[in-house]
Design a protein around this motif. Sequence first.
Motif, PDB file in Angstrom:
ATOM      1  N   LEU A  18     108.102  53.335  84.336  1.00  0.00           N
ATOM      2  CA  LEU A  18     109.240  54.124  84.768  1.00  0.00           C
ATOM      3  C   LEU A  18     109.241  55.478  84.067  1.00  0.00           C
ATOM      4  N   GLY A  19     108.828  55.505  82.824  1.00  0.00           N
ATOM      5  CA  GLY A  19     108.802  56.759  82.076  1.00  0.00           C
ATOM      6  C   GLY A  19     107.842  57.764  82.682  1.00  0.00           C
ATOM      7  N   LEU A  20     106.638  57.307  83.067  1.00  0.00           N
ATOM      8  CA  LEU A  20     105.653  58.185  83.690  1.00  0.00           C
ATOM      9  C   LEU A  20     106.181  58.706  85.027  1.00  0.00           C
ATOM     10  N   PHE A  21     106.826  57.805  85.797  1.00  0.00           N
ATOM     11  CA  PHE A  21     107.406  58.211  87.087  1.00  0.00           C
ATOM     12  C   PHE A  21     108.429  59.322  86.878  1.00  0.00           C
ATOM     13  N   ALA A  22     109.341  59.135  85.932  1.00  0.00           N
ATOM     14  CA  ALA A  22     110.373  60.140  85.667  1.00  0.00           C
ATOM     15  C   ALA A  22     109.749  61.450  85.201  1.00  0.00           C
ATOM     16  N   TRP A  23     108.733  61.376  84.367  1.00  0.00           N
ATOM     17  CA  TRP A  23     108.069  62.580  83.864  1.00  0.00           C
ATOM     18  C   TRP A  23     107.442  63.361  85.012  1.00  0.00           C
ATOM     19  N   VAL A  24     106.732  62.650  85.890  1.00  0.00           N
ATOM     20  CA  VAL A  24     106.070  63.312  87.025  1.00  0.00           C
ATOM     21  C   VAL A  24     107.109  63.861  88.004  1.00  0.00           C
ATOM     22  N   GLU A  25     108.122  63.061  88.336  1.00  0.00           N
ATOM     23  CA  GLU A  25     109.121  63.472  89.321  1.00  0.00           C
ATOM     24  C   GLU A  25     109.912  64.704  88.869  1.00  0.00           C
ATOM     25  N   GLN A  26     110.051  64.901  87.577  1.00  0.00           N
ATOM     26  CA  GLN A  26     110.785  66.062  87.085  1.00  0.00           C
ATOM     27  C   GLN A  26     109.953  67.327  87.102  1.00  0.00           C
ATOM     28  N   ARG A  27     108.635  67.225  87.258  1.00  0.00           N
ATOM     29  CA  ARG A  27     107.769  68.385  87.137  1.00  0.00           C
ATOM     30  C   ARG A  27     107.120  68.852  88.442  1.00  0.00           C
ATOM     31  N   VAL A  28     107.266  68.106  89.515  1.00  0.00           N
ATOM     32  CA  VAL A  28     106.648  68.525  90.779  1.00  0.00           C
ATOM     33  C   VAL A  28     107.643  69.320  91.615  1.00  0.00           C
ATOM     34  N   ALA A  29     107.104  70.136  92.502  1.00  0.00           N
ATOM     35  CA  ALA A  29     107.962  71.006  93.327  1.00  0.00           C
ATOM     36  C   ALA A  29     108.785  70.195  94.326  1.00  0.00           C
ATOM     37  N   GLU A  30     108.174  69.225  94.973  1.00  0.00           N
ATOM     38  CA  GLU A  30     108.858  68.389  95.964  1.00  0.00           C
ATOM     39  C   GLU A  30     108.736  66.925  95.556  1.00  0.00           C
ATOM     40  N   PRO A  31     109.616  66.422  94.689  1.00  0.00           N
ATOM     41  CA  PRO A  31     109.514  65.033  94.243  1.00  0.00           C
ATOM     42  C   PRO A  31     109.843  64.052  95.364  1.00  0.00           C
ATOM     43  N   ILE A  32     109.263  62.868  95.269  1.00  0.00           N
ATOM     44  CA  ILE A  32     109.554  61.817  96.244  1.00  0.00           C
ATOM     45  C   ILE A  32     111.020  61.422  96.146  1.00  0.00           C
ATOM     46  N   LEU A  33     111.493  61.250  94.918  1.00  0.00           N
ATOM     47  CA  LEU A  33     112.887  60.911  94.662  1.00  0.00           C
ATOM     48  C   LEU A  33     113.418  61.853  93.581  1.00  0.00           C
ATOM     49  N   PRO A  34     114.104  62.913  93.988  1.00  0.00           N
ATOM     50  CA  PRO A  34     114.628  63.849  92.991  1.00  0.00           C
ATOM     51  C   PRO A  34     115.645  63.141  92.077  1.00  0.00           C
ATOM     52  N   LEU A  35     115.349  63.088  90.798  1.00  0.00           N
ATOM     53  CA  LEU A  35     116.220  62.388  89.856  1.00  0.00           C
ATOM     54  C   LEU A  35     117.572  63.069  89.702  1.00  0.00           C
ATOM     55  N   ARG A  36     117.671  64.340  90.095  1.00  0.00           N
ATOM     56  CA  ARG A  36     118.937  65.056  90.028  1.00  0.00           C
ATOM     57  C   ARG A  36     119.994  64.410  90.921  1.00  0.00           C
ATOM     58  N   LEU A  37     119.565  63.668  91.937  1.00  0.00           N
ATOM     59  CA  LEU A  37     120.521  63.023  92.834  1.00  0.00           C
ATOM     60  C   LEU A  37     121.342  61.967  92.101  1.00  0.00           C
ATOM     61  N   PHE A  38     120.768  61.365  91.064  1.00  0.00           N
ATOM     62  CA  PHE A  38     121.494  60.331  90.335  1.00  0.00           C
ATOM     63  C   PHE A  38     122.604  60.902  89.458  1.00  0.00           C
ATOM     64  N   ARG A  39     122.670  62.217  89.337  1.00  0.00           N
ATOM     65  CA  ARG A  39     123.808  62.850  88.657  1.00  0.00           C
ATOM     66  C   ARG A  39     125.046  62.845  89.542  1.00  0.00           C
ATOM     67  N   ILE A  40     124.854  62.641  90.842  1.00  0.00           N
ATOM     68  CA  ILE A  40     125.968  62.572  91.790  1.00  0.00           C
ATOM     69  C   ILE A  40     126.542  61.160  91.720  1.00  0.00           C
ATOM     70  N   ARG A  41     127.777  61.059  91.304  1.00  0.00           N
ATOM     71  CA  ARG A  41     128.388  59.749  91.060  1.00  0.00           C
ATOM     72  C   ARG A  41     128.380  58.842  92.283  1.00  0.00           C
ATOM     73  N   ASN A  42     128.745  59.367  93.443  1.00  0.00           N
ATOM     74  CA  ASN A  42     128.785  58.540  94.651  1.00  0.00           C
ATOM     75  C   ASN A  42     127.394  58.075  95.077  1.00  0.00           C
ATOM     76  N   PHE A  43     126.394  58.927  94.879  1.00  0.00           N
ATOM     77  CA  PHE A  43     125.025  58.537  95.205  1.00  0.00           C
ATOM     78  C   PHE A  43     124.573  57.383  94.312  1.00  0.00           C
ATOM     79  N   SER A  44     124.863  57.487  93.023  1.00  0.00           N
ATOM     80  CA  SER A  44     124.507  56.413  92.091  1.00  0.00           C
ATOM     81  C   SER A  44     125.252  55.132  92.426  1.00  0.00           C
ATOM     82  N   LEU A  45     126.524  55.254  92.775  1.00  0.00           N
ATOM     83  CA  LEU A  45     127.312  54.090  93.157  1.00  0.00           C
ATOM     84  C   LEU A  45     126.738  53.427  94.403  1.00  0.00           C
ATOM     85  N   ALA A  46     126.372  54.233  95.386  1.00  0.00           N
ATOM     86  CA  ALA A  46     125.788  53.684  96.612  1.00  0.00           C
ATOM     87  C   ALA A  46     124.486  52.964  96.307  1.00  0.00           C
TER      88      ALA A  46
END
Length: 191
Positions: free
Chosen positions: A1-29
């Motif tokens: 999971l750590g490698l995934f998060a590291w890669v996803e934070q550094r690419v231009a178009e991530p598969i799953l942008p981790l910034r979305l999990f900062r949105i409370r409703n998105f995380s709840l869903a």
Amino acid sequence: LGLFAWVEQRVAEPILPLRLFRIRNFSLASVLAFMSGFAMFGAVGFLPQFQQNVQGASATNSGLLLLPMMAGVLVVSNVIGQITSRTGYYRLFPAMGMGVMGVGAVLLSTLAIDTGSFTSSVYILIVGAGLGFLMGTTNLIAQNSVEMRDLGVATSTATFARNIGGSLGVAVLGSIFTSRIQDSMTSALGS
């Protein structure tokens, strides 16, 4: 999971942008989708075994005895979808779904050798109704929480969370099932 998060934070178009999990409703869903997958796949995986091994149903009938759960999902999700499309209101439905699903899970935990097929079907229907509250609503919450450019990833993340929950549900319930079978066999037959 750590490698995934590291890669996803550094690419231009991530598969799953981790910034979305900062949105409370998105995380709840995502959490609600995870829990609905846990319950659904766990029930589908182990209720037929209970019905075959304890209640004496045939393999075909044990599969057919899951129809009340699917009917509950179908009817409730259609009704909730109609209400949501007419009113735009959906905030209460996930809480109701978790409550109904919790009641159904507690009722399923009371199943015994002398529980009739009708009673177990009603309990299964209740779990299905709870799932019906959650299935479409989790996708809707995820989609409404993000910008248009993230709509596809929000939908796929809700589905992914449901599948991860299903995998974990089958694993956890499988280990509980195996442990209980082993304990029952040991007490009945000795070590």
